[in-house]
Structure formats: C-alpha cells, structure tokens
Design a protein around this motif. Structure first.
Motif, PDB file in Angstrom:
ATOM      1  N   LEU A  16       0.862  -1.176   0.000  1.00  0.00           N
ATOM      2  CA  LEU A  16       0.000   0.000   0.000  1.00  0.00           C
ATOM      3  C   LEU A  16       0.898   1.224   0.000  1.00  0.00           C
ATOM      4  CD1 LEU A  16       0.014   1.179   3.196  1.00  0.00           C
ATOM      5  CD2 LEU A  16      -1.347  -0.865   3.532  1.00  0.00           C
ATOM      6  N   TRP A  27      -2.782   6.780   7.195  1.00  0.00           N
ATOM      7  CA  TRP A  27      -3.786   6.653   6.155  1.00  0.00           C
ATOM      8  C   TRP A  27      -3.100   6.393   4.836  1.00  0.00           C
ATOM      9  CZ3 TRP A  27      -4.054   9.697  10.341  1.00  0.00           C
ATOM     10  CH2 TRP A  27      -5.240   9.703  11.089  1.00  0.00           C
ATOM     11  N   ASP A  28      -3.684   5.500   4.018  1.00  0.00           N
ATOM     12  CA  ASP A  28      -3.089   5.228   2.712  1.00  0.00           C
ATOM     13  C   ASP A  28      -3.668   6.179   1.664  1.00  0.00           C
ATOM     14  OD1 ASP A  28      -5.564   4.219   1.890  1.00  0.00           O
ATOM     15  OD2 ASP A  28      -4.949   2.120   2.015  1.00  0.00           O
ATOM     16  N   GLU A  30      -5.681   5.711  -0.571  1.00  0.00           N
ATOM     17  CA  GLU A  30      -7.112   5.518  -0.826  1.00  0.00           C
ATOM     18  C   GLU A  30      -7.971   6.033   0.316  1.00  0.00           C
ATOM     19  OE1 GLU A  30      -8.062   4.337  -3.777  1.00  0.00           O
ATOM     20  OE2 GLU A  30      -5.923   4.221  -4.296  1.00  0.00           O
ATOM     21  N   GLY A  31      -7.305   6.550   1.372  1.00  0.00           N
ATOM     22  CA  GLY A  31      -8.043   7.101   2.503  1.00  0.00           C
ATOM     23  C   GLY A  31      -8.331   6.118   3.613  1.00  0.00           C
ATOM     24  N   LYS A  32      -7.836   4.862   3.502  1.00  0.00           N
ATOM     25  CA  LYS A  32      -8.088   3.884   4.551  1.00  0.00           C
ATOM     26  C   LYS A  32      -7.163   4.138   5.740  1.00  0.00           C
ATOM     27  CE  LYS A  32      -8.311  -1.068   5.592  1.00  0.00           C
ATOM     28  NZ  LYS A  32      -8.258  -2.457   5.069  1.00  0.00           N
ATOM     29  N   GLN A  33      -7.701   3.993   6.933  1.00  0.00           N
ATOM     30  CA  GLN A  33      -6.947   4.233   8.170  1.00  0.00           C
ATOM     31  C   GLN A  33      -6.409   2.923   8.740  1.00  0.00           C
ATOM     32  OE1 GLN A  33      -8.539   6.862  11.516  1.00  0.00           O
ATOM     33  NE2 GLN A  33      -8.705   4.844  12.461  1.00  0.00           N
ATOM     34  N   TYR A  34      -5.184   2.993   9.290  1.00  0.00           N
ATOM     35  CA  TYR A  34      -4.551   1.834   9.915  1.00  0.00           C
ATOM     36  C   TYR A  34      -3.957   2.234  11.268  1.00  0.00           C
ATOM     37  CZ  TYR A  34      -4.456   0.181   5.054  1.00  0.00           C
ATOM     38  OH  TYR A  34      -4.787  -0.170   3.761  1.00  0.00           O
ATOM     39  N   ARG A 372      -3.822  -6.491   8.219  1.00  0.00           N
ATOM     40  CA  ARG A 372      -3.826  -5.304   7.363  1.00  0.00           C
ATOM     41  C   ARG A 372      -5.222  -5.021   6.817  1.00  0.00           C
ATOM     42  NH1 ARG A 372      -0.195  -6.818   3.991  1.00  0.00           N
ATOM     43  NH2 ARG A 372      -1.559  -7.581   2.342  1.00  0.00           N
ATOM     44  N   ASN A 373      -5.905  -6.059   6.393  1.00  0.00           N
ATOM     45  CA  ASN A 373      -7.264  -5.885   5.877  1.00  0.00           C
ATOM     46  C   ASN A 373      -8.210  -5.337   6.938  1.00  0.00           C
ATOM     47  OD1 ASN A 373      -6.487  -6.856   3.364  1.00  0.00           O
ATOM     48  ND2 ASN A 373      -7.094  -8.961   3.813  1.00  0.00           N
ATOM     49  N   LYS A 374      -7.902  -5.623   8.200  1.00  0.00           N
ATOM     50  CA  LYS A 374      -8.738  -5.151   9.308  1.00  0.00           C
ATOM     51  C   LYS A 374      -8.233  -3.832   9.906  1.00  0.00           C
ATOM     52  CE  LYS A 374     -10.178  -9.841  10.610  1.00  0.00           C
ATOM     53  NZ  LYS A 374     -11.610  -9.645  10.260  1.00  0.00           N
ATOM     54  N   GLY A 375      -7.143  -3.296   9.327  1.00  0.00           N
ATOM     55  CA  GLY A 375      -6.675  -1.983   9.749  1.00  0.00           C
ATOM     56  C   GLY A 375      -5.532  -1.967  10.744  1.00  0.00           C
TER      57      GLY A 375
END
Length: 416
Positions: A16, A27-28, A30-34, A372-375
């Motif tokens: 990512l 945040w990546d 694409e806007g996803k938060q981790y 990772r898929n779950k953040g």
C-alpha cells in the motif's frame, strides 16, 4: 504496462502507499486508516509527526537546511552531541560523531576499533543485524537474503550463538563457542571487538542473557578487546529505559545509535570512550550530510520528550498490556500456532509455530495480511520470518494500543 523504476530487489511488507500519519495512525492513498505497529521499523518511538519534532524541523528549515559539519560547523551539531552525552547513561567521558544512519554508525565504529586496537577481527552473533552496507552485511548473523550473490565480504568476522532465554542458548554454551573459536579459528590477539544487540531486532526481539553480558565484559577487559553495543533499534526508550544495555548491568565501549534518534529524519551516531573515538587522525571521520541541521533539530526535540518518567510510563503501559494479552491467549489456547513471547520490557515479539512445532512462516504471512485488511499494520522478524515484532509508537494512546491488540487477537484466533 509501465514497469516501475524502483528496483525489484526491494522487498515490500505491505503493498500500500501511505499518505499521512498522526502518532500511531496512518492513512493510505485511498483514505483507509490503519493502526501502525510497524513504526518505520522502530524509527517512530514518538509516533508520526510528533508536534515538538515537527515544530523544530519547521523552525530550522527557515534558518539553515544544510552545512557539512567537517567543512563549516553549525550549532545544531554541537548542541545535539552535548545533549546525547548527557542523555547516555555511561560513567566515562564521551565523544562521538553523527552519521546518516545506523549502518554508517557501525561502519565508523569498525574504523574506530581498528585504529584504537591495531587489530581487525570482529566477533558477532548468530541472528544479529547491523546494516546493509558491505562491511555491516558480514556482521549480520543471517545469510538470506542479505548476503546472497555478493561473494566475499569485508572481514575477518566470526559468529557465535546468541545466548538468550529466547534462543535456549545458555551463557555457558556461548562461552564454550568463544573458547572453541580461539582454539580453532583465530588468535585472540587479532580480535578488535565483539559487537552485539542487547535485544536483537531483526532476529526476533531476543533479549541477551545478562549473566553472559557481564561475563563477556570481564573477558574483553582481560584480553584488550572492545565491546560495541548496537542500540539502533532497542535504544531511545524502546524497552522502557533509555537504552537496553542498562538491563544487562554493563557499560559498552562504543554505542551505536539510529532509528528513533530523530523522529523520522535520517540520523545515526557512534559514541563511546573519548580516547577510543579520538584514535583516528584528523579527517579520519566525517561525512557530507551526517549531522544535517534539520536532523539535529529533530533529534534535540525528540530527546526533550524522552524524559525518564515518560519512557518508564510509556514502556510500563505497553509491557503490561502485552503481558496480559499474551497470558490470556496462552491460557485460552486461542490458536495452536501461538508460540513464545520474546524480548524484554516493551520490546516484545510474538512467535508463530506450525502444529508440529516448526517456524510458522506461512501462518505469520497470513496473519499480517488479515490484520492489514482489518486496519492493523504489523512487522515480521526472526530467521524464518515467524515472529511478529510489536513496534507501536511509545506515545500511542492506551485505548488505541488495546484496539490494535484486539485486531491482533482476532486474526491470531483465525490462524490454524
């Protein structure tokens, strides 16, 4: 399809692209938060964009962005070296130099010990990691992938087993390996130094046996051999103290620093006994970018935040949270793949094993992807990439750390 100009020799753990971060959140694109339990591989003990560090960098950037210290000195270099000398808990007069990285610190340490002792051989440890330059590669206690297809590396370097409760190697067994080395492989009079990590990072967060460290210190003193402690990953509060060597009850002759020294900017240092560091002639140490004003400003701000009370509080909070979770997972037999808890203090690794007790390399890869898929972003380590090393910022909010452990627990329970 356009081919990337980035070398395929770079191995990417998480496919990512990060956009921005604040403390332990990123945040990546694409806007996803981790939740970040990688921390730049141990660089971000104070988290992403620590306000004090950002303010120091911003202020410095408006005054002076670069001056090569060995050409025209700047005040930030002098201030930082004085601050480091006060911060490092060693009893003797200190001197040193700033570098661009931990590997460069290790390279310069090798120059220093050669000049000071007139000897060239180095003894390192199985599982150790000290960098990716040619000389530091040979110090590493692991071939794949670091030493593959490179031919002969600078030496001479010899390796012995790493004594630790986490490896099952006892202090007596390690000393027996040293005795064999000097009986079979090399004259003790040719050895300049031992180099070790108080807690191995890449090796899987493995903590050195204190009794061995104390015996090794006495052995080195009796034989004119120097002792280099690599605290590039374990330093600056990662274990809950300023440095991990404090837990061993010894003082090294040289200390290697890097990673969390400057809040994310490239910087390292080699610091140690004044007489040793001054053994090289004028011009024997230096570098164009090492000790850059921006990095020095960031490091000074980082040190201001790393008070003993802060480090102890942050370390205790993380350590207790990890111990509570791991003990519960063990008692509940949450997964047949759950192995040992490695490390010390807040510097902990969680091992994965297969049902028949072998390193759980594939299980860890599956856990990393699921998390990772779950953040949650996690980092592998260990000889077989089967140990998760927990590298959340020390400044992470306790409730966010627990949330990260919740995700880890969920993913661990799914591994079989």
């Amino acid at each position: 399809m356009t081919q990337s100009p980035i070398s395929n020799a770079l191995s990417i753990v998480h496919p990512l692209t990060l956009s921005h971060g604040r403390n332990a959140l990123v945040w990546d694109s694409e806007g996803k938060q981790y939740i970040d339990f990688v921390g730049g591989i141990g660089v971000l003990n104070l988290g992403h964009c620590h306000p004090g560090v950002v303010a120091a960098i911003t202020a410095q950037a408006q005054k002076l962005t670069h001056s090569a210290f060995n050409a025209v000195p700047h005040e930030g270099y002098r201030q930082l070296m004085s601050a480091l000398a006060a911060f490092i808990p060693l009893s003797y007069p200190l001197a040193g130099m700033l570098t661009n990285s931990g590997a460069e610190a290790a390279e310069n340490a090798l120059k220093i010990v050669r000049a000071a002792t007139g000897r060239s051989a180095v003894i390192a440890f199985d599982g150790g990691f000290h960098g990716r330059t040619l000389a530091t590669l040979n110090l590493n206690g692991k071939v794949a992938p670091y030493k593959q297809r490179l031919g002969a590396l600078p030496g001479p370097v010899y390796h012995i087993p790493y004594p630790s409760p986490d490896t099952g190697v006892t202090a007596d067994e390690a000393f027996a390996a040293i005795e064999r080395l000097f009986s079979v492989e090399i004259d003790i009079a040719e050895v300049a130094c031992f180099i070790f990590e108080p807690v191995q990072g890449e090796g899987g967060f493995l903590a050195m046996d204190p009794s061995f460290a104390q015996g090794l210190r006495s052995f080195c003193d009796a034989n004119g051999i120097l002792l280099i402690a690599d605290e590039i990953q374990s330093g600056f509060g990662r274990t809950g103290q300023r440095f991990a060597f404090q837990r061993l009850g010894i003082e090294p002759d040289l200390l290697l620093l890097g990673k969390s020294i400057a809040g994310g900017l490239p910087l390292g240092a080699v610091i140690g006994r004044e007489a040793l560091v001054n053994a090289l002639p004028k011009g024997g140490l230096g570098g164009t970018y090492s000790g850059n004003p921006l990095a020095c400003a960031a490091a000074l701000a980082s040190l201001q935040a790393m008070t003993d009370s802060n480090l102890a509080c942050w370390g205790e909070t993380q350590e207790q949270a990890i111990l509570r979770r791991y003990e519960r997972w063990r008692k509940q037999a949450i997964s047949p793949c759950l192995g040992r808890l490695t490390g010390t203090g807040a510097m902990r690794g969680i091992e994965l094993r297969t049902a028949d007790g072998k390193p759980g390399t594939q299980q860890l890869a599956a856990l990393l992807e699921n998390a990772r898929n779950k953040g949650l972003l996690l980092m592998p380590s260990g000889k077989n990439r089967h140990i998760v090393r927990l590298l959340a910022p020390l400044t992470i909010e306790p409730e966010l750390f627990e949330k990260g452990l919740d995700i880890f627990e969920e993913c661990l329970a799914a591994i079989r």
